[in-house]
Design an enzyme around this catalytic site. Structure first.
Site, PDB file in Angstrom:
ATOM      1  N   LYS A  80       5.110   9.021   4.875  1.00  0.00           N
ATOM      2  CA  LYS A  80       4.628   9.446   3.329  1.00  0.00           C
ATOM      3  C   LYS A  80       3.371  11.032   2.954  1.00  0.00           C
ATOM      4  O   LYS A  80       2.302   9.661   3.977  1.00  0.00           O
ATOM      5  CB  LYS A  80       4.600   7.996   2.667  1.00  0.00           C
ATOM      6  CG  LYS A  80       4.161   8.141   0.454  1.00  0.00           C
ATOM      7  CD  LYS A  80       4.925   6.713   0.663  1.00  0.00           C
ATOM      8  CE  LYS A  80       4.755   6.886  -0.852  1.00  0.00           C
ATOM      9  NZ  LYS A  80       4.453   5.459  -1.398  1.00  0.00           N
ATOM     10  N   SER A 155       8.011   4.982  -4.990  1.00  0.00           N
ATOM     11  CA  SER A 155       8.019   5.792  -5.148  1.00  0.00           C
ATOM     12  C   SER A 155       8.475   6.240  -3.525  1.00  0.00           C
ATOM     13  O   SER A 155       8.081   7.647  -3.348  1.00  0.00           O
ATOM     14  CB  SER A 155       6.368   5.767  -5.021  1.00  0.00           C
ATOM     15  OG  SER A 155       5.342   5.429  -4.081  1.00  0.00           O
ATOM     16  N   SER A 179       6.222   0.309  -3.978  1.00  0.00           N
ATOM     17  CA  SER A 179       7.234   1.643  -3.695  1.00  0.00           C
ATOM     18  C   SER A 179       7.612   1.442  -2.282  1.00  0.00           C
ATOM     19  O   SER A 179       8.078   2.354  -1.365  1.00  0.00           O
ATOM     20  CB  SER A 179       6.189   2.032  -3.251  1.00  0.00           C
ATOM     21  OG  SER A 179       5.795   2.625  -4.741  1.00  0.00           O
TER      22      SER A 179
END
Ligand code: GLN
Length: 501
Positions: A80, A155, A179
């Protein structure tokens, strides 16, 4: 010909060890898959084919030379874009960091390198991890591989979509309010938020420091367990890092896979059901409970009355901490700089141009909540609610070893559907947020497909702080029972993606 991208990370590791495949072949297969399908998915913001292949080549050489290698050596991974990675662009999904190349590694990316895992690239995310859909990314949204018109969660939608589209066998996520777990839920993958402090946050771009936690994402429980053990552990560079051994996640997953849950008490959180929960989500949840029961678990109901206020408390605490954490993006230290006549005007213009609407909304909210005269009424009250939620959990864990709920109230919604309605967007996290407020670990794993829309449903398991291993035991048991029926991981049922020539 074997399509290696369809295998689990554990199978890849075993095949590498047995000499059935090389890391270069595995890494190239994933890079080819990304080239073929990532156009419409947009899971990745940056790719690093040269770096990934260089790592893979070195692993292959060392293996050939008989060097002892770590368990996941040679298995590629997606990271990420919230993690600072030396020499690789790092944006946290924000335009304000466009073009920034960090001069150092986060502890977790350093751990991945020490574990000799080729890093394929950096995955898309909502700007500074604020969001539940990746639509707040400064670089355009990610699309859900199950249905390109739907959100992949957020997210960490990029990491989850990369897994669900077989672009990567493993990925890193960060979970401040859900997330990792919510994207896992809506893409039919597995995601784990470890106990707060279990994984170092050094070099993870902060959203809300008292809530943030990095964690493993994969397509199976065992794969996330393997990655958890690589990521976790004490780090003197993070003052909140726990000084204790990494939980025995792999062992617990192996134990769970035997499908014996005799003596395990599973608490169903009463407040996380009913109004707002989609029928198919509840149905799959109930069926999963039956499976746990059939494996010997005892199902009890628990009540957490303060959860009613969790979302409100979270949306005061998070913006307060975020407004402070984001103050460092001042046009001087990193990334974007919009030059004006004075320093103040330069800062103002840079932040106005570099931050998106959701980030600005939360900075304004947080600054207000922390301001003199309002602090007690807002931030202070929210902290009190946080204590009540911790007490609810403590009481619930008196009568249960793990707590369970659906991960999200609904299957993935359509892109655009909640973009102009922040409250509707926030509501997607009702079931995941309490764990962050209490610092406890949580997992989401697939429990099936909702009959009404054919989209994946997630099952959430929560455990007391430091007891991450329980998630893996119960999760692996449920997964073993479900995949027996499905004939493999749920992701195998996702529709075939169109392949670019
Ligand atoms: N969706 C939640 C939010 O918008 C959670 C984000 C996260 O976990 N990073 O804050």
């Amino acid at each position: 010909m074997t399509d290696w991208t369809r295998r689990t990370a554990a199978e890849m590791a075993a095949a590498l060890k047995a000499g059935e495949v090389t890391s270069v072949e595995l890494t190239q297969a994933h890079l080819d898959r990304i080239a073929a399908v990532d156009g419409p998915i947009h899971a990745f913001l940056h790719l690093d084919p040269e770096g990934a292949l260089a790592t893979a080549r070195k692993v292959d050489e060392d293996r050939a030379a008989g060097v002892e290698l770590p368990a996941l050596a040679g298995v590629p991974i997606a990271v990420k874009d919230v993690l600072v990675t030396e020499g690789l662009p790092t944006t946290a999904g924000s335009k304000i960091l466009e073009g920034w190349i960090p001069p150092y590694d986060s502890t977790v990316s350093a751990n991945l390198k020490a574990a000799r895992m080729p890093i394929l690239g950096k995955t898309n995310m909502d700007e500074f991890a604020m969001g539940s859909s990746t639509e707040h990314s400064g670089y355009g949204p990610t699309h859900n591989p199950w249905d390109l018109d739907r959100i992949p969660g957020g997210s960490g939608g990029g990491s989850a979509a990369a897994l669900a589209s077989f672009e990567a066998p493993l990925a890193i996520g960060s979970d401040t309010g859900g997330s990792i777990r919510q994207p896992a839920s809506v893409t039919g993958t597995v995601g784990v938020k470890p106990t707060y402090g279990g994984v170092s946050r050094f070099g993870a771009i902060a959203l809300a420091s008292s809530l943030d936690q990095l964690g493993p994402c994969g397509r199976t429980v065992l794969d996330t367990a393997l990655l958890h053990e690589v990521m976790g552990g004490h780090d003197p560079k993070d003052a909140t890092s726990l000084d204790e051994p990494v939980p025995a996640c792999v062992e617990a997953a192996m134990q769970g896979a035997t499908k014996d849950l005799t003596g395990v008490k599973v608490g169903v959180i009463k407040e996380l059901s009913g109004e707002g929960y989609q029928a198919g989500v509840e149905q799959r949840f109930e069926e999963a409970l039956e499976r746990l029961k059939a494996m010997g678990a005892e199902i009890v109901e628990v009540s957490c009355p303060s959860f009613e206020f969790a979302l409100a408390a979270y949306y005061l605490i998070l913006p307060s901490e975020a407004s402070s954490n984001l103050a460092k993006f001042d046009s001087v230290r990193f990334g974007l700089r919009v030059e004006k006549e004075t320093v103040e005007k330069t800062m103002l213009a840079t932040r106005a141009a570099g931050f998106g609407d959701e980030v600005k909304r939360r900075i304004i909210l947080g600054t207000y909540a922390l301001s003199a005269g309002y602090y007690d009424a807002y931030y202070g009250s929210a902290q009190k609610v946080r204590t009540l939620i911790q007490r609810d959990f403590a009481a619930a864990f008196e009568s249960a070893d793990v707590l369970v709920s659906p991960t999200t109230p609904t299957t993935p919604f359509k892109l655009g559907e909640r973009l102009d309605d922040p409250l509707a967007m926030y509501l997607n996290d009702v079931a995941t947020i309490p764990a962050n407020l209490a610092g406890i670990p949580g997992m989401s794993l697939p429990s099936g497909i909702a009959p009404e829309d054919g989209l994946p449903v997630g099952f959430q398991i929560l455990a007391p702080a430091h007891e991450d291993a329980r998630l893996y035991r119960v999760g692996a048991a449920l997964e073993a029972s479900l995949t027996e029926e499905w004939g493999g991981a749920l992701t195998a049922q996702a529709p075939e993606l169109e392949v670019a020539e």
